[in-house]
Design an enzyme around this catalytic site. Sequence first.
Site, PDB file in Angstrom:
ATOM      1  N   LYS A 183       0.843  -1.197   0.000  1.00 27.01           N
ATOM      2  CA  LYS A 183       0.000   0.000   0.000  1.00 27.01           C
ATOM      3  C   LYS A 183       0.880   1.248   0.000  1.00 27.01           C
ATOM      4  O   LYS A 183       1.557   1.531   0.986  1.00 27.01           O
ATOM      5  CB  LYS A 183      -0.922   0.043   1.229  1.00 27.01           C
ATOM      6  CG  LYS A 183      -1.989   1.137   1.050  1.00 27.01           C
ATOM      7  CD  LYS A 183      -2.593   1.627   2.340  1.00 27.01           C
ATOM      8  CE  LYS A 183      -1.886   2.809   2.918  1.00 27.01           C
ATOM      9  NZ  LYS A 183      -1.858   4.040   2.104  1.00 27.01           N
ATOM     10  N   GLU A 258      10.243   1.748  10.122  1.00 24.47           N
ATOM     11  CA  GLU A 258      11.223   2.788   9.802  1.00 24.47           C
ATOM     12  C   GLU A 258      10.495   4.112   9.957  1.00 24.47           C
ATOM     13  O   GLU A 258       9.596   4.433   9.183  1.00 24.47           O
ATOM     14  CB  GLU A 258      11.727   2.613   8.381  1.00 24.47           C
ATOM     15  CG  GLU A 258      12.262   1.213   8.185  1.00 24.47           C
ATOM     16  CD  GLU A 258      13.263   1.090   7.077  1.00 24.47           C
ATOM     17  OE1 GLU A 258      13.074   1.739   6.039  1.00 24.47           O
ATOM     18  OE2 GLU A 258      14.242   0.352   7.260  1.00 24.47           O
ATOM     19  N   CYS A 292      13.645  11.158   5.722  1.00 23.33           N
ATOM     20  CA  CYS A 292      13.711  10.763   7.133  1.00 23.33           C
ATOM     21  C   CYS A 292      15.108  10.982   7.688  1.00 23.33           C
ATOM     22  O   CYS A 292      15.274  11.270   8.857  1.00 23.33           O
ATOM     23  CB  CYS A 292      13.286   9.319   7.297  1.00 23.33           C
ATOM     24  SG  CYS A 292      14.253   8.198   6.284  1.00 23.33           S
ATOM     25  N   GLU A 393      10.179  16.726  14.624  1.00 20.22           N
ATOM     26  CA  GLU A 393      10.465  16.486  13.205  1.00 20.22           C
ATOM     27  C   GLU A 393       9.587  17.394  12.339  1.00 20.22           C
ATOM     28  O   GLU A 393       8.364  17.224  12.308  1.00 20.22           O
ATOM     29  CB  GLU A 393      10.195  15.025  12.831  1.00 20.22           C
ATOM     30  CG  GLU A 393      10.592  14.731  11.403  1.00 20.22           C
ATOM     31  CD  GLU A 393      10.174  13.343  10.916  1.00 20.22           C
ATOM     32  OE1 GLU A 393       9.037  12.925  11.200  1.00 20.22           O
ATOM     33  OE2 GLU A 393      10.987  12.693  10.242  1.00 20.22           O
TER      34      GLU A 393
END
Length: 490
Positions: A183, A258, A292, A393
């Site tokens: 997905k 992750e 990331c 973040e």
Amino acid sequence: MNMQSWLDQNIGGRHGNFIDGEWQHVAKAVAVPNAARRDQVLGHFAESTAEDVERAVSSAHRAWKTWREVPGPERGAILFRAADIIERRAEELAFVVSAEQGKILVESRGEVGRAVKELRFAAGEASRMEGHTQPSEKRNGFAMTFREPIGVIGSIAPWNFPVLTPVRKIGPALAYGCTTVFKPSDLTPWSSVKLMEVFKEAGVPKGVINLVLGTGRGTGEALVRHPLVRGISFTGSTKTGTEINAQAARRLVRTQLELGGKNPAVVLGYADVANIAKQISSAAFTTTGQRCTAVSRVIVLQSLADELTEALAAEIAAIKVGPAWDPSSKMGPLVTDQHRASVLRNVASGLDQGARIRFGGRVLEDGELALGNFLEPTLIDNVSPENLLAKHEVFGPVLSMIAVRDVNEAFEVANSVEYGLAASIFTRDVDEALRFVRESESGMVHVNHGTNSEAHMPFGGIKGSGLGAYSIGHSNQEFFTNLKSAYFQG
Ligand code: NAD
């Protein structure tokens, strides 16, 4: 052919799921726009239901029973073919990535090239599923371990690397004899549709890879909960990963997570400030900071802070922001208008907490830029270690400067966040470098260069940045396979 002409000829499709080797009829679909010009609809993409997920997982489960019996080197050969096809179609795939994600073409081409490298490494893994033999307690006996594929993998990806992340998940799953239901993010589904064409052409049998398009809540959740899914390989935010892990734990299903990062570049010394600034700027602003592993904090000794800030400001000033199809562009737009608004909210909160903009920070709306989600690359200084910009973040083109008194404080600040993905140190002192490699609370450490990983090395994070076996490298075997012990008596 250039990107715009290619898009003119190829946009406007209606794309469904790929289940059991066939493209599916599209009942309900949503439009996906070009990230650099919202007025251009790239195509309409299916919004899958739990029933679609059910059919995809059932197909993957049926296919697993035969795929796991295919000898590893034969599975690998199919994946090597897929890598060759991606290489052949690299320019088309780069156009699709740039259109739906927004990154400039140089970056998209780099992403596709990296996907080829990772897929070739994964293809080789099909021949490297290893166990070991040991002496038995019994005479004429021996004992051995070997690896078996765990079954159907639910693979879920974010939007920042729409070709690389699917390949990073599908390649090893198939190599180790698993099958998968993939997905993608609903913001970047087109690249995955293209990849299904690639894997089909390479000869992947029906049901071994299935694609379900849709949202996290509508489609992703159904995949995570499905009883025949034995492993979930997820890349995305820490918040979603934590929810998925809680769901999976109820069924004792293995996860490979992750997640987010707040990656520091610690600067303690250098021979050439311009060179360091170039490396940090590249690690911070590639893919518009939506990586990331992007460097988002520079932790620098007070004595070097002014010089480094000047050098970074000069480097960043040379980054021309624009759409992918303009060869002079050095940085593309953010993926959506909502995401840009979220980045701007974070910057505003950071400024309220005492930080100061040294460069950039403005929304760019002149001429054709008004149609995209453009934002200047932004350098912020006077950031205290407690500031939101030092902890949270932001996932955009925003780099924060944190000045510290000494090495001890630098290392403490570097580790003082909930994340632990990648970290860089710049120093001329080998003892400082070794100490940082030891003390850094991160999955990947880089000495004297930015946070760029390699296509065969284990990739992952600790703390809030990840859980489970690292991906990319041989470490993937720990996630995609079970260990079996066998005893033989002669
Ligand atoms: P996200 O967590 O919002 O979504 C990621 C994927 O999960 C999407 O496909 C989404 O549809 C799906 N999803 C959302 N909710 C779900 C649910 N409840 N159940 C199942 N699936 C669900 O993340 P995003 O905004 O797409 O991506 C940005 C994030 O990804 C950042 O935090 C970034 O750091 C992280 N990321 C991490 C890595 C890494 O390797 N560590 C790489 C790239 C991106």
